[in-house]
Design a protein around this motif. Structure first.
Motif, PDB file in Angstrom:
ATOM      1  N   ARG A   1      -5.131  11.510 -53.884  1.00 24.86           N
ATOM      2  CA  ARG A   1      -4.633  11.627 -52.514  1.00 24.86           C
ATOM      3  C   ARG A   1      -3.741  12.849 -52.355  1.00 24.86           C
ATOM      4  N   THR A   2      -2.954  13.143 -53.372  1.00 25.76           N
ATOM      5  CA  THR A   2      -2.088  14.317 -53.300  1.00 25.76           C
ATOM      6  C   THR A   2      -2.905  15.596 -53.205  1.00 25.76           C
ATOM      7  N   LEU A   3      -3.956  15.693 -54.009  1.00 26.01           N
ATOM      8  CA  LEU A   3      -4.818  16.874 -53.956  1.00 26.01           C
ATOM      9  C   LEU A   3      -5.488  17.012 -52.595  1.00 26.01           C
ATOM     10  N   VAL A   4      -5.988  15.911 -52.067  1.00 21.75           N
ATOM     11  CA  VAL A   4      -6.644  15.961 -50.756  1.00 21.75           C
ATOM     12  C   VAL A   4      -5.645  16.385 -49.680  1.00 21.75           C
ATOM     13  N   ASP A   5      -4.439  15.834 -49.737  1.00 24.43           N
ATOM     14  CA  ASP A   5      -3.428  16.173 -48.735  1.00 24.43           C
ATOM     15  C   ASP A   5      -2.982  17.626 -48.844  1.00 24.43           C
ATOM     16  N   ARG A   6      -2.928  18.152 -50.052  1.00 33.24           N
ATOM     17  CA  ARG A   6      -2.440  19.514 -50.235  1.00 33.24           C
ATOM     18  C   ARG A   6      -3.500  20.564 -49.957  1.00 33.24           C
ATOM     19  N   VAL A   7      -4.744  20.254 -50.247  1.00 32.59           N
ATOM     20  CA  VAL A   7      -5.789  21.277 -50.204  1.00 32.59           C
ATOM     21  C   VAL A   7      -6.803  21.006 -49.102  1.00 32.59           C
ATOM     22  N   HIS A   8      -7.500  19.894 -49.196  1.00 37.67           N
ATOM     23  CA  HIS A   8      -8.612  19.667 -48.267  1.00 37.67           C
ATOM     24  C   HIS A   8      -8.134  19.452 -46.840  1.00 37.67           C
ATOM     25  N   ARG A   9      -7.098  18.672 -46.665  1.00 33.29           N
ATOM     26  CA  ARG A   9      -6.654  18.362 -45.302  1.00 33.29           C
ATOM     27  C   ARG A   9      -6.203  19.608 -44.534  1.00 33.29           C
ATOM     28  N   PRO A  10      -5.379  20.502 -45.120  1.00 32.73           N
ATOM     29  CA  PRO A  10      -5.027  21.718 -44.366  1.00 32.73           C
ATOM     30  C   PRO A  10      -6.224  22.609 -44.062  1.00 32.73           C
ATOM     31  N   LEU A  11      -7.143  22.747 -45.030  1.00 29.57           N
ATOM     32  CA  LEU A  11      -8.289  23.629 -44.812  1.00 29.57           C
ATOM     33  C   LEU A  11      -9.309  23.020 -43.864  1.00 29.57           C
ATOM     34  N   ALA A  12      -9.352  21.681 -43.796  1.00 30.71           N
ATOM     35  CA  ALA A  12     -10.325  21.027 -42.916  1.00 30.71           C
ATOM     36  C   ALA A  12      -9.847  20.958 -41.474  1.00 30.71           C
ATOM     37  N   ALA A  13      -8.614  21.388 -41.206  1.00 28.98           N
ATOM     38  CA  ALA A  13      -8.132  21.401 -39.825  1.00 28.98           C
ATOM     39  C   ALA A  13      -8.969  22.354 -38.988  1.00 28.98           C
ATOM     40  N   ALA A  14      -9.073  22.052 -37.706  1.00 30.86           N
ATOM     41  CA  ALA A  14      -9.921  22.859 -36.824  1.00 30.86           C
ATOM     42  C   ALA A  14      -9.480  24.315 -36.799  1.00 30.86           C
ATOM     43  N   SER A  15      -8.174  24.555 -36.910  1.00 29.55           N
ATOM     44  CA  SER A  15      -7.684  25.924 -36.854  1.00 29.55           C
ATOM     45  C   SER A  15      -7.969  26.712 -38.125  1.00 29.55           C
ATOM     46  N   HIS A  16      -8.364  26.018 -39.194  1.00 31.17           N
ATOM     47  CA  HIS A  16      -8.617  26.669 -40.476  1.00 31.17           C
ATOM     48  C   HIS A  16     -10.068  26.523 -40.923  1.00 31.17           C
ATOM     49  N   ALA A  17     -10.970  26.348 -39.967  1.00 28.18           N
ATOM     50  CA  ALA A  17     -12.373  26.149 -40.328  1.00 28.18           C
ATOM     51  C   ALA A  17     -12.917  27.318 -41.130  1.00 28.18           C
TER      52      ALA A  17
ATOM     53  N   GLY B   1      -5.675  35.051 -49.050  1.00 28.01           N
ATOM     54  CA  GLY B   1      -4.218  35.009 -48.939  1.00 28.01           C
ATOM     55  C   GLY B   1      -3.756  33.886 -48.035  1.00 28.01           C
ATOM     56  N   ARG B   2      -4.466  33.676 -46.944  1.00 34.88           N
ATOM     57  CA  ARG B   2      -4.108  32.580 -46.041  1.00 34.88           C
ATOM     58  C   ARG B   2      -4.352  31.223 -46.693  1.00 34.88           C
ATOM     59  N   ILE B   3      -5.403  31.127 -47.501  1.00 33.25           N
ATOM     60  CA  ILE B   3      -5.661  29.879 -48.229  1.00 33.25           C
ATOM     61  C   ILE B   3      -4.516  29.577 -49.188  1.00 33.25           C
ATOM     62  N   CYS B   4      -4.025  30.605 -49.841  1.00 28.98           N
ATOM     63  CA  CYS B   4      -2.884  30.416 -50.756  1.00 28.98           C
ATOM     64  C   CYS B   4      -1.639  29.976 -49.989  1.00 28.98           C
ATOM     65  N   ASP B   5      -1.429  30.551 -48.817  1.00 31.82           N
ATOM     66  CA  ASP B   5      -0.278  30.163 -48.004  1.00 31.82           C
ATOM     67  C   ASP B   5      -0.391  28.713 -47.537  1.00 31.82           C
TER      68      ASP B   5
END
Length: 449
Positions: A308-324, A359-363
């Protein structure tokens, strides 16, 4: 065998006996004048110290009157309140107390001793003071041994409570007894037990002593083959553990996340123990490693909080509509093996655009995809995120499918078509799944199938 001493005269004995109160008063005055630690004690503690001084003088007078010369039972001086005394006054301070009483008596030798008894009185005072010193050492050694054994049991109970995730009043009481009631910034540390002579006790003592040299509080126990420590009082426990890593046995030493206080240390303990179990999956892991650095290995080993921590840190931010675009770029970059040009061709963008997005992915996630280790962790996180998304959407599809209409013709169109061969959709508007089709097809007679 003790050496016999001479007998004081009757006049000397009476003079010493009459001076008991005066000597006690002079001893208290001299302690007040010359001993700073005595002045800083509370009224109750000063009263206890005064009682000990009076008991010492009374015991000396009783012993001085004895006709047979044998070692005095000076241990009785501390019989009134040894526990209270050892808690408020150190052994060094007790020796200061003994020295003060001896000085007071010696200063009155000339006025107390009868003719010819001066040397006898001085020798008696010195001999008695020696016995008091040995008695004090015995009292403090016994108290320290008993307190050490009791503290070790309390430590074991507190650490066991942390492992169980307990934070009830009993644990709070035990932690307060150990002085941990107000300790903040707590980190759980676990590694293997070293092979040392004497077993677990020297290993625990060595670890506790080494940690305290860095100004950090520590609770430590040995549990089977694991050496466990709970560090308190530092927000950056990693350098401390690296400095004392030799106190652990071979293999990795894993730190859990730092939590605000001891009663939240269960989360740190679960993470550290999970990391220790999964550390073997990372052969190049450093000797001292934080549990967060092992999130991918812990997730592969079945640790659901790590997943869950990995999903919350990585997948959830990248899966947001603004980060498609970032999710697409991360997927393409990982699939291309970290090739920048190949990723740009796949996405039909310029390589500089890929660099900017990395770079944005790292941020957004805290992971740099150009670092192989971090890229692998992100790959695991994205896979877990896709699986989680699939599981969360499956119940909604099952509910919207509704019952399958198996009535009607059994013509050449089969169960998913009407008699004229036209496609027929079950009630609910969702096409039947493959398992439904297989079940309905098995109901057809050989002639129609």
């Amino acid at each position: 065998m003790s050496r016999h001493r001479g007998h004081p005269s009757e006049a000397t004995s009476r003079a010493v006996e009459r001076s008991a109160g005066e000597l006690a008063t002079l001893a208290s005055q001299r302690m007040e004048e010359h001993l700073r630690w005595y002045r800083e004690l509370s009224a109750e503690e000063r009263s206890q110290v005064g009682l000990v001084a009076q008991a010492g003088i009374s015991q000396f007078i009783a012993w001085f009157h004895q006709e047979e010369s044998h070692p005095p039972s000076a241990i009785s001086i501390f019989a009134n309140a040894p526990q209270e005394l050892t808690r408020s006054v150190s052994l060094r301070q007790t020796l200061d107390l003994v020295r003060t009483v001896v000085d007071v008596v010696e200063s009155r030798v000339e006025s107390l001793a009868g003719p010819g008894d001066e040397q006898l009185l001085r020798e008696s005072v010195l001999r008695f003071s020696r016995e008091i010193a040995f008695a004090a050492a015995e009292v403090y050694a016994g108290a320290a041994e008993a307190r050490g054994a009791w503290d070790a049991r309390l430590e074991a109970l507190v650490v066991d409570g942390v492992l169980r995730g307990e934070a009830d009043e009993s644990m709070q009481s035990r932690a307060s007894a150990l002085g941990w009631g107000e300790v903040a910034d707590v980190t759980f540390v676990v590694g293997s037990t070293p092979s040392v002579a004497g077993g677990a006790v020297p290993a625990v003592d060595d670890l506790r002593r080494s940690v305290r040299q860095h100004g950090v509080e520590a609770l430590a126990i040995v549990q089977r083959s694991r050496l466990i420590a709970i560090l308190g009082g530092t927000r950056d426990a990693l350098p401390v553990v690296e400095a004392v890593a030799d106190c652990f046995g071979p293999g990795p030493v894993v730190l859990g996340p730092t939590v605000p206080h001891l009663f939240a240390a269960g989360r740190s303990a679960r993470a550290a123990l999970s990391g220790l179990s999964a550390a073997a999956a990372w052969p190049a892991a450093p000797r001292v490693v934080e549990s967060d650095a092992l999130l991918a290995e812990r997730a592969l080993a079945g640790d659901q909080p790590a997943s869950r921590t990995l999903v919350d840190r990585v997948h959830r931010p990248l899966a947001a509509a603004s980060h498609a675009a970032l999710l697409t770029t991360a997927t393409a970059y990982l699939e291309s093996g970290g090739a920048l040009e190949a990723t740009a061709r796949t996405l039909f963008v310029h390589p500089n655009t890929v660099r900017y997005r990395l770079g944005r992915i790292c941020d957004a996630t805290g992971y740099d995809l150009t670092v192989p280790r971090e890229a692998w962790t992100v790959r695991i996180a994205l896979a877990l995120g896709r699986l989680a998304a699939t599981r969360s959407s499956r119940p909604a599809a099952d509910l919207s499918r509704g019952p399958t209409d198996t009535g009607g013709g059994t013509g050449t169109g089969g169960p998913s078509s009407d008699g004229a061969g036209r496609s027929r959709t079950p009630r609910g508007g969702v096409a039947p799944t493959a398992d439904v089709l297989l079940e309905e097809t098995s109901k057809l007679s050989p002639a129609t199938s």
